[in-house]
Design a protein around this motif. Sequence first.
Motif, PDB file in Angstrom:
ATOM      1  N   ALA A 173       0.827  -1.214   0.000  1.00  0.00           N
ATOM      2  CA  ALA A 173       0.000   0.000   0.000  1.00  0.00           C
ATOM      3  C   ALA A 173       0.857   1.257   0.000  1.00  0.00           C
ATOM      4  O   ALA A 173       0.552   2.230  -0.694  1.00  0.00           O
ATOM      5  CB  ALA A 173      -0.935  -0.020   1.201  1.00  0.00           C
ATOM      6  N   TRP A 174       1.935   1.261   0.786  1.00  0.00           N
ATOM      7  CA  TRP A 174       2.779   2.461   0.854  1.00  0.00           C
ATOM      8  C   TRP A 174       3.491   2.720  -0.470  1.00  0.00           C
ATOM      9  O   TRP A 174       3.712   3.862  -0.849  1.00  0.00           O
ATOM     10  CB  TRP A 174       3.777   2.321   2.002  1.00  0.00           C
ATOM     11  CG  TRP A 174       3.089   2.312   3.337  1.00  0.00           C
ATOM     12  CD1 TRP A 174       2.003   3.062   3.706  1.00  0.00           C
ATOM     13  CD2 TRP A 174       3.389   1.490   4.468  1.00  0.00           C
ATOM     14  NE1 TRP A 174       1.624   2.762   4.998  1.00  0.00           N
ATOM     15  CE2 TRP A 174       2.454   1.809   5.488  1.00  0.00           C
ATOM     16  CE3 TRP A 174       4.367   0.521   4.721  1.00  0.00           C
ATOM     17  CZ2 TRP A 174       2.470   1.189   6.743  1.00  0.00           C
ATOM     18  CZ3 TRP A 174       4.384  -0.096   5.976  1.00  0.00           C
ATOM     19  CH2 TRP A 174       3.451   0.235   6.959  1.00  0.00           C
TER      20      TRP A 174
ATOM     21  N   LEU B 216       0.944   4.544  -2.619  1.00  0.00           N
ATOM     22  CA  LEU B 216       0.326   5.736  -2.034  1.00  0.00           C
ATOM     23  C   LEU B 216       0.323   6.935  -2.965  1.00  0.00           C
ATOM     24  O   LEU B 216      -0.717   7.587  -3.168  1.00  0.00           O
ATOM     25  CB  LEU B 216       1.043   6.095  -0.722  1.00  0.00           C
ATOM     26  CG  LEU B 216       0.627   7.401  -0.046  1.00  0.00           C
ATOM     27  CD1 LEU B 216      -0.852   7.356   0.361  1.00  0.00           C
ATOM     28  CD2 LEU B 216       1.506   7.668   1.172  1.00  0.00           C
ATOM     29  N   ASN B 217       1.463   7.253  -3.564  1.00  0.00           N
ATOM     30  CA  ASN B 217       1.561   8.487  -4.344  1.00  0.00           C
ATOM     31  C   ASN B 217       0.955   8.392  -5.742  1.00  0.00           C
ATOM     32  O   ASN B 217       0.920   9.384  -6.475  1.00  0.00           O
ATOM     33  CB  ASN B 217       3.013   8.963  -4.411  1.00  0.00           C
ATOM     34  CG  ASN B 217       3.477   9.496  -3.073  1.00  0.00           C
ATOM     35  OD1 ASN B 217       2.695  10.054  -2.306  1.00  0.00           O
ATOM     36  ND2 ASN B 217       4.752   9.319  -2.758  1.00  0.00           N
TER      37      ASN B 217
ATOM     38  N   VAL C 240      -4.249   6.585   3.833  1.00  0.00           N
ATOM     39  CA  VAL C 240      -3.655   5.271   4.070  1.00  0.00           C
ATOM     40  C   VAL C 240      -3.061   5.249   5.473  1.00  0.00           C
ATOM     41  O   VAL C 240      -2.440   6.225   5.906  1.00  0.00           O
ATOM     42  CB  VAL C 240      -2.550   4.972   3.031  1.00  0.00           C
ATOM     43  CG1 VAL C 240      -1.868   3.638   3.335  1.00  0.00           C
ATOM     44  CG2 VAL C 240      -3.138   4.950   1.622  1.00  0.00           C
TER      45      VAL C 240
ATOM     46  N   SER D  45      -0.534   4.825   8.319  1.00  0.00           N
ATOM     47  CA  SER D  45       0.916   5.023   8.346  1.00  0.00           C
ATOM     48  C   SER D  45       1.468   4.456   9.646  1.00  0.00           C
ATOM     49  O   SER D  45       0.937   4.751  10.721  1.00  0.00           O
ATOM     50  CB  SER D  45       1.225   6.525   8.244  1.00  0.00           C
ATOM     51  OG  SER D  45       2.604   6.769   8.349  1.00  0.00           O
TER      52      SER D  45
ATOM     53  N   TYR E 188       9.201   2.245  -2.196  1.00  0.00           N
ATOM     54  CA  TYR E 188       9.031   3.607  -1.672  1.00  0.00           C
ATOM     55  C   TYR E 188      10.201   3.948  -0.768  1.00  0.00           C
ATOM     56  O   TYR E 188      10.938   3.063  -0.310  1.00  0.00           O
ATOM     57  CB  TYR E 188       7.706   3.735  -0.898  1.00  0.00           C
ATOM     58  CG  TYR E 188       7.720   3.086   0.466  1.00  0.00           C
ATOM     59  CD1 TYR E 188       8.045   3.817   1.614  1.00  0.00           C
ATOM     60  CD2 TYR E 188       7.409   1.729   0.635  1.00  0.00           C
ATOM     61  CE1 TYR E 188       8.073   3.226   2.868  1.00  0.00           C
ATOM     62  CE2 TYR E 188       7.428   1.140   1.891  1.00  0.00           C
ATOM     63  CZ  TYR E 188       7.762   1.890   2.997  1.00  0.00           C
ATOM     64  OH  TYR E 188       7.796   1.307   4.240  1.00  0.00           O
TER      65      TYR E 188
ATOM     66  N   ILE F  39       6.445   9.068   2.048  1.00  0.00           N
ATOM     67  CA  ILE F  39       5.238   8.909   2.861  1.00  0.00           C
ATOM     68  C   ILE F  39       4.916  10.225   3.568  1.00  0.00           C
ATOM     69  O   ILE F  39       5.682  10.688   4.423  1.00  0.00           O
ATOM     70  CB  ILE F  39       5.402   7.787   3.909  1.00  0.00           C
ATOM     71  CG1 ILE F  39       5.890   6.493   3.236  1.00  0.00           C
ATOM     72  CG2 ILE F  39       4.086   7.572   4.643  1.00  0.00           C
ATOM     73  CD1 ILE F  39       4.965   5.945   2.168  1.00  0.00           C
TER      74      ILE F  39
ATOM     75  N   PRO G 224      -1.427  11.035  -0.272  1.00  0.00           N
ATOM     76  CA  PRO G 224      -0.557  11.196  -1.432  1.00  0.00           C
ATOM     77  C   PRO G 224       0.141  12.561  -1.418  1.00  0.00           C
ATOM     78  O   PRO G 224      -0.404  13.540  -0.901  1.00  0.00           O
ATOM     79  CB  PRO G 224      -1.538  11.100  -2.617  1.00  0.00           C
ATOM     80  CG  PRO G 224      -2.707  10.337  -2.075  1.00  0.00           C
ATOM     81  CD  PRO G 224      -2.830  10.750  -0.651  1.00  0.00           C
TER      82      PRO G 224
END
Length: 312
Positions: free
Chosen positions: A70-71, A74-75, A85, A87, A103, A108, A247
Amino acid sequence: MTRVITTALFALSASASFAQFPDRAINYIIPFVPGGESDIAARLQGKVAAKITGKDFVVQNKAGAGGALAWGQLNSMVGDGYTVVGSNLPHIILQPLEGQVQYKTEDITSVFFFHYTADALVVAMDSPYKTFADLVAAAKAEPEKITIAGSGTNSANHMAFQRMEVQGKLKMTYVPFKGTGDLSTAVLGKHVAAAMTYPTFAIANKERVRMLAVATANRMPQFPNTPTFKELGFDWVDGAYRGIAVPKSTPEAVRKQISDLFLKINKDPEHRKQMIDSGYEQVDITYEQMADFMKKRTADTLPLAKQMGLIK
């Protein structure tokens, strides 16, 4: 003049839009399987959000690679404030150091951290290990035979396991699971000797597990007979922080509004009591405090990352 008026109208329109935030449900992505601390918190937060704003959260679980799936995505998500999301620290500091995730820590954008859970060592209630000393004796008698479950690799649980090994001069085997929810069966079925998890897990399973030690500054009221790691001779008061990331394309004003929304949720008296009673330690790290907070957490985490072999 026309350009000035147009710009002013756009600013007013944007301000009005922000003032109504949120005007629809927020898509809340949890990077782990259902049943863990992040997932439980999100669903409870959604109920408070509905009470405050009239809009609930749509919680989606996107598990994979200890949260890195997922991370890493994210962007690429829409930065309009309606997709957030979960963290987690120290995960987002440790994982990029290994170089196997898509990432970097600076990718993040965390806007709020809402709670913290201390590291805790837990065994099944009918485990032969009645105390921490029992487990240590077994680990020293047969190095690497004792298996310790945890949520993910290069995660809070993994870092806690490493700390226990190094400071205790032990050799054990870490067994990663996709999340706290997934490791429950392994612990309760004694497929592993113990789990490096959190007091929340011990409270939720209080009739079925025993907590051998916890990384709080003082003994927990819920577990007055459980020693802290400090009492056992460890230099150890730590755990996992959970919060919200957006994001990078999310405008500053929207980042602030998301932070403000989660602060309101965290300040709700009923919600706060429910979380504390369940073993969560509430914190209120806002967007304005984030840079300093991340700097300190990074400084605290990097020496442990070196012990884990993530930094040469």
